[in-house]
Design a protein around this motif. Sequence first.
Motif, PDB file in Angstrom:
ATOM      1  N   ALA A  25       0.839  -1.199   0.000  1.00  0.00           N
ATOM      2  CA  ALA A  25       0.000   0.000   0.000  1.00  0.00           C
ATOM      3  C   ALA A  25       0.873   1.246   0.000  1.00  0.00           C
ATOM      4  N   ALA A  26       1.954   1.212   0.752  1.00  0.00           N
ATOM      5  CA  ALA A  26       2.866   2.359   0.801  1.00  0.00           C
ATOM      6  C   ALA A  26       3.472   2.615  -0.581  1.00  0.00           C
ATOM      7  N   ALA A  27       3.813   1.542  -1.273  1.00  0.00           N
ATOM      8  CA  ALA A  27       4.390   1.695  -2.615  1.00  0.00           C
ATOM      9  C   ALA A  27       3.360   2.294  -3.569  1.00  0.00           C
ATOM     10  N   PHE A  28       2.143   1.799  -3.519  1.00  0.00           N
ATOM     11  CA  PHE A  28       1.061   2.350  -4.346  1.00  0.00           C
ATOM     12  C   PHE A  28       0.897   3.855  -4.078  1.00  0.00           C
ATOM     13  N   LYS A  29       0.920   4.213  -2.787  1.00  0.00           N
ATOM     14  CA  LYS A  29       0.661   5.611  -2.417  1.00  0.00           C
ATOM     15  C   LYS A  29       1.820   6.514  -2.834  1.00  0.00           C
ATOM     16  N   GLU A  30       3.017   6.002  -2.687  1.00  0.00           N
ATOM     17  CA  GLU A  30       4.192   6.757  -3.122  1.00  0.00           C
ATOM     18  C   GLU A  30       4.074   7.060  -4.624  1.00  0.00           C
ATOM     19  N   LEU A  31       3.614   6.075  -5.374  1.00  0.00           N
ATOM     20  CA  LEU A  31       3.479   6.264  -6.822  1.00  0.00           C
ATOM     21  C   LEU A  31       2.382   7.273  -7.147  1.00  0.00           C
ATOM     22  N   HIS A  32       1.347   7.261  -6.334  1.00  0.00           N
ATOM     23  CA  HIS A  32       0.260   8.224  -6.555  1.00  0.00           C
ATOM     24  C   HIS A  32       0.784   9.642  -6.406  1.00  0.00           C
ATOM     25  N   ALA A  33       1.564   9.868  -5.360  1.00  0.00           N
ATOM     26  CA  ALA A  33       2.149  11.199  -5.135  1.00  0.00           C
ATOM     27  C   ALA A  33       3.101  11.552  -6.269  1.00  0.00           C
ATOM     28  N   LEU A  34       3.893  10.565  -6.673  1.00  0.00           N
ATOM     29  CA  LEU A  34       4.885  10.776  -7.730  1.00  0.00           C
ATOM     30  C   LEU A  34       4.219  11.117  -9.064  1.00  0.00           C
ATOM     31  N   ALA A  35       3.027  10.567  -9.272  1.00  0.00           N
ATOM     32  CA  ALA A  35       2.295  10.834 -10.514  1.00  0.00           C
ATOM     33  C   ALA A  35       2.030  12.338 -10.656  1.00  0.00           C
ATOM     34  N   PHE A  36       1.879  13.003  -9.521  1.00  0.00           N
ATOM     35  CA  PHE A  36       1.637  14.449  -9.569  1.00  0.00           C
ATOM     36  C   PHE A  36       2.941  15.232  -9.595  1.00  0.00           C
ATOM     37  N   SER A  37       3.932  14.793  -8.782  1.00  0.00           N
ATOM     38  CA  SER A  37       5.159  15.579  -8.655  1.00  0.00           C
ATOM     39  C   SER A  37       6.140  15.304  -9.804  1.00  0.00           C
ATOM     40  N   LYS A  38       6.182  14.082 -10.267  1.00  0.00           N
ATOM     41  CA  LYS A  38       7.191  13.725 -11.256  1.00  0.00           C
ATOM     42  C   LYS A  38       6.648  12.622 -12.170  1.00  0.00           C
ATOM     43  N   PRO A  39       5.632  12.938 -12.947  1.00  0.00           N
ATOM     44  CA  PRO A  39       4.958  11.889 -13.735  1.00  0.00           C
ATOM     45  C   PRO A  39       5.906  11.144 -14.678  1.00  0.00           C
ATOM     46  N   ASP A  40       6.929  11.844 -15.155  1.00  0.00           N
ATOM     47  CA  ASP A  40       7.858  11.185 -16.091  1.00  0.00           C
ATOM     48  C   ASP A  40       8.485   9.925 -15.497  1.00  0.00           C
ATOM     49  N   ALA A  41       8.698   9.966 -14.185  1.00  0.00           N
ATOM     50  CA  ALA A  41       9.322   8.807 -13.529  1.00  0.00           C
ATOM     51  C   ALA A  41       8.449   7.564 -13.732  1.00  0.00           C
ATOM     52  N   LEU A  48       6.226   7.214 -16.246  1.00  0.00           N
ATOM     53  CA  LEU A  48       6.143   6.906 -17.680  1.00  0.00           C
ATOM     54  C   LEU A  48       7.382   6.145 -18.153  1.00  0.00           C
ATOM     55  N   GLU A  49       8.491   6.375 -17.438  1.00  0.00           N
ATOM     56  CA  GLU A  49       9.756   5.723 -17.809  1.00  0.00           C
ATOM     57  C   GLU A  49       9.890   4.313 -17.228  1.00  0.00           C
ATOM     58  N   ALA A  50       9.153   4.038 -16.163  1.00  0.00           N
ATOM     59  CA  ALA A  50       9.327   2.775 -15.431  1.00  0.00           C
ATOM     60  C   ALA A  50       8.951   1.579 -16.303  1.00  0.00           C
ATOM     61  N   PRO A  51       9.540   0.433 -16.027  1.00  0.00           N
ATOM     62  CA  PRO A  51      10.527   0.153 -14.990  1.00  0.00           C
ATOM     63  C   PRO A  51      11.947   0.440 -15.471  1.00  0.00           C
ATOM     64  N   VAL A  52      12.838   0.690 -14.500  1.00  0.00           N
ATOM     65  CA  VAL A  52      14.238   0.946 -14.861  1.00  0.00           C
ATOM     66  C   VAL A  52      15.190  -0.071 -14.236  1.00  0.00           C
ATOM     67  N   LEU A  53      14.705  -0.847 -13.274  1.00  0.00           N
ATOM     68  CA  LEU A  53      15.604  -1.775 -12.569  1.00  0.00           C
ATOM     69  C   LEU A  53      15.521  -3.205 -13.114  1.00  0.00           C
ATOM     70  N   THR A  54      14.789  -3.381 -14.191  1.00  0.00           N
ATOM     71  CA  THR A  54      14.542  -4.726 -14.731  1.00  0.00           C
ATOM     72  C   THR A  54      15.540  -5.069 -15.841  1.00  0.00           C
ATOM     73  N   PRO A  55      15.644  -6.349 -16.193  1.00  0.00           N
ATOM     74  CA  PRO A  55      16.594  -6.739 -17.253  1.00  0.00           C
ATOM     75  C   PRO A  55      16.327  -6.022 -18.579  1.00  0.00           C
ATOM     76  N   ILE A  56      15.080  -5.705 -18.848  1.00  0.00           N
ATOM     77  CA  ILE A  56      14.762  -4.885 -20.019  1.00  0.00           C
ATOM     78  C   ILE A  56      13.874  -3.731 -19.586  1.00  0.00           C
ATOM     79  N   ARG A  57      13.817  -2.711 -20.420  1.00  0.00           N
ATOM     80  CA  ARG A  57      12.842  -1.617 -20.213  1.00  0.00           C
ATOM     81  C   ARG A  57      11.554  -2.011 -20.938  1.00  0.00           C
ATOM     82  N   ARG A  58      10.614  -1.082 -21.073  1.00  0.00           N
ATOM     83  CA  ARG A  58       9.369  -1.462 -21.736  1.00  0.00           C
ATOM     84  C   ARG A  58       9.640  -1.942 -23.167  1.00  0.00           C
ATOM     85  N   ALA A  59       8.948  -3.003 -23.521  1.00  0.00           N
ATOM     86  CA  ALA A  59       9.217  -3.643 -24.808  1.00  0.00           C
ATOM     87  C   ALA A  59       8.268  -3.113 -25.882  1.00  0.00           C
TER      88      ALA A  59
END
Lengths: 479, 441
Positions: A435-451, A453-464
Amino acid sequence: MREDNMLIFEKSVAGRRCVTMPKSPLIADIPDGLKRSSPPGLPEVAQIDLVRHYTQLARKAHGVDNGFYPLGSCTMKYSPRLNEDCAALPGFTQTHPLQGEDASQGSLAVLHDLALSLADICGMDEVTLQPAAGAHGEFGALLMVKEYFRRKNDLKRTKVIVPDSAHGTNPAGAAMCGFQVVPVPSDAGGCVDMEALAAIAGEDTAALMLTNPNTLGLFEKNIQEIVRIIHGAGGLMYCDGANLNAIMGRCRPGDMGFDLVHLNLHKTFSTPHGGGGPGSGPVGCKAQLAEFLPGDRVVFENGRYAFAKRADSVGNVKNFYGNFLVCLRAYAYILTLGGDGLREVSENAVLNANYLMKLLAPEYAPSFEGTCMHEFVLSLEELKKQTGVSAADVAKSLIDRGIHPPTMYFPLIVREALMVEPTETESKETLERAAAAFKELHALAFSKPDALLEAPVLTPIRRADELAAAKNPLLKFEG
Amino acid sequence: MSYVPSTAREREQMLKAVGAAGYDDLYKDVPPEIAFRGDYSHIAKEGLSEFEVKDRLGELAARNRNYAAIFRGAGAYRHHIPSCVPHLAMRSEFVTAYTPYQAEISQGVLQAIFEYQTTICALTGMDASNASVYDGATAAAEGISMCLEKNRRSAVVSQTANPGVLSVIKTYCKAMDAELILCPEKNGVTDLEALASLVNENTACVYAQTPNFYGIVEDGEAIARIAHAAKARFIAGVNPISLALFKTPGEYGADIAVGDGQPLGIPLSFGGPYLGFMSCRKDMVRKLPGRIIGQTVDKEGKRAFVLTLQAREQHIRREKALSNICTNQALCALAATVYCAALGPQGLYEVACQSMANAAYLKEQLEAAGFAPAFPGVVFHEFVTQCPTDSAKVLAALDSNGILGGLPIDGNRILWCATEVNTKDQIDHLIRIVRSVIPHA
């Protein structure tokens, strides 16, 4: 360490061997005209390289054992190791399916007792274990519906009613069996629209396929009235048992008035999902349909288990008796839980879902108000309007936080849907961290939406690029 | 034991947080008339401990016969499974994942299935493969479904196919309102003259199995010619191990190749789980049912694997989908992939050669003991003999010596099978037992 993304075929070196065969004094005599022209293009690798290759691929997979996996509608609960050990016993794995009843009494006992247990759990009179997955069970059950009316010479029943919130396998299965699919809309509360249903049901209705609780995670509280309408029209009630994990020990499809049900052993009964299978999709039914079930039944007579033919069986939907080792795992699970444990499973699946839904509010609103069952559906339509961040963007961002995304864009009637099913085997703190992760993302959607749109970044590939994949299909390695 | 982690105290806290006095509040939408309050009739109220469950299942396992030697196939084959195969396929990341909907977190599963598709195409000589279906029988039935068209509604199926596969084809044809026409056999193989007379402008496809149920290699080229002359498709049902030696469906002109992948590293397991493989030529790719993995690139241009061509599938097309399959046999497909990679072309060739050579030796020795071959024709690793005495007597004698003999079929005949694990010594032992029960042998 940096991981490569080479295929096993690209690691092949001519002449390498991984295992050897015994030397045989006998030689095969193959007529020249029948030989294949060149050996199959299989890899030639050393054992260490084979082991490292697939170990590395395993590290690029996410299972329930890796982390939270709230994939709605799929019941990604913990798969007990005990069941794996039972399914690995040589007494089960080394038995030939055609070695005869006398030599297979242990396996037959498992099939016999599991069928009885499942019939008990879903309130039906008989169960077949032959179907290999839920959709396969649906296919078998719809074929029973077709045969049932054909035998009664009631040939006008050509339509199967399916709610607009249903799994795609429902309409697809009905169409496979030659039925015309008639959708019934959901009402403002997320349940079957009763007026619409009453208007649709008639003498051409073969069956209603209903998931209860439905795919929105809501219990169809008008179920008795629904049954009255369909039975009143002369149709059959089919239950998609994908959501059985919400109701065990609390209510049973048979008692609700359903005539047929399929279960998913890989969902409710903890058998592992295997990266997409194997599953098992037993079908249960009331006595008047029992002779139509696919496959043979196992009977216990004079101290001995045996197969017996069903008089009007729709036939075999699979060779042999079902995904036996999957059935065996489910049997071990039921023995471990007992009746009390099964009830405890469902009650806590529902509690966990409600708790997580509560924790996510008010940032994430469920698509329908009220108590949910074992899962709930969020609509991120508002968030998308306000920030441009979609359900998919939030889902992809969860991946970087170690969480497998919920089911996206399903059911189709909810815009920007995320369908969340935590299951009973997750702890309170796992739900709170999610729930904390979901909420953090909700806040981030307003403060830094690009983050997002770019996700994920820690995975073996980015969006395919899925469009490119479909446009120019590359479906195998081309040497 | 329910595997629920939360303690009684935590459950209280959570109930309170959601505003429920107890679990009953969570189920208030369930009408009281349909609530289940009783006990189960066949399930104990209390569960068993881990030890007790293991003990119970161990007891049941012991009530199955485990044979020292198995000379029975008929659709399920005992081969040696290299140790590394289950060790790798049973990695818990693979075992506890599900369908790889989220490509970024599922590259391992996706790449493994892509390798599986490549393996199946390499064996069958076809252009494309799906990610597996339930078993060889449903693969055959789904193959027929791929070929049906508005004005071509019949499938001509050779009677020499495995009866278990035939029974599933029959079920699916009934469901799909397709006409099933059985083509008779002659001398243990498809009667080609009869086939030519049965195939016409209404025929969607011909299905034939090779090696067939009797172990005999069919004339794939002739069957393809007959099917194609009527513009019908040819679906070949094949044993994947045999393809290390014999002409591939691609080479003899089949349009679709299907079969059961069980021989590729999957234990007998009383009939399942196995896997059905399906591969086809390029022009039919978009008719393949089920999951298909494709290679693409990620946004940085790096190689990536994804579920592709999903517009064929039930979750997108709903009632217009070609099949309703969703869950498949992915983990078995992974095991088959690892098996083929572990054996490599040479290892698979040796398995196939030794199976064929052992079967040939068994056939020759049985013939010398008075078991006449029922049919002429080249066989792979199975064959049928006429029994010089009651076949039940022969099989009982073998059984009491820990050997599962061939499968008794009609007319006092036996369908035998040998693979690379049925060595010459094992066969000699079998022959001694068989001779002891034959009068005047």
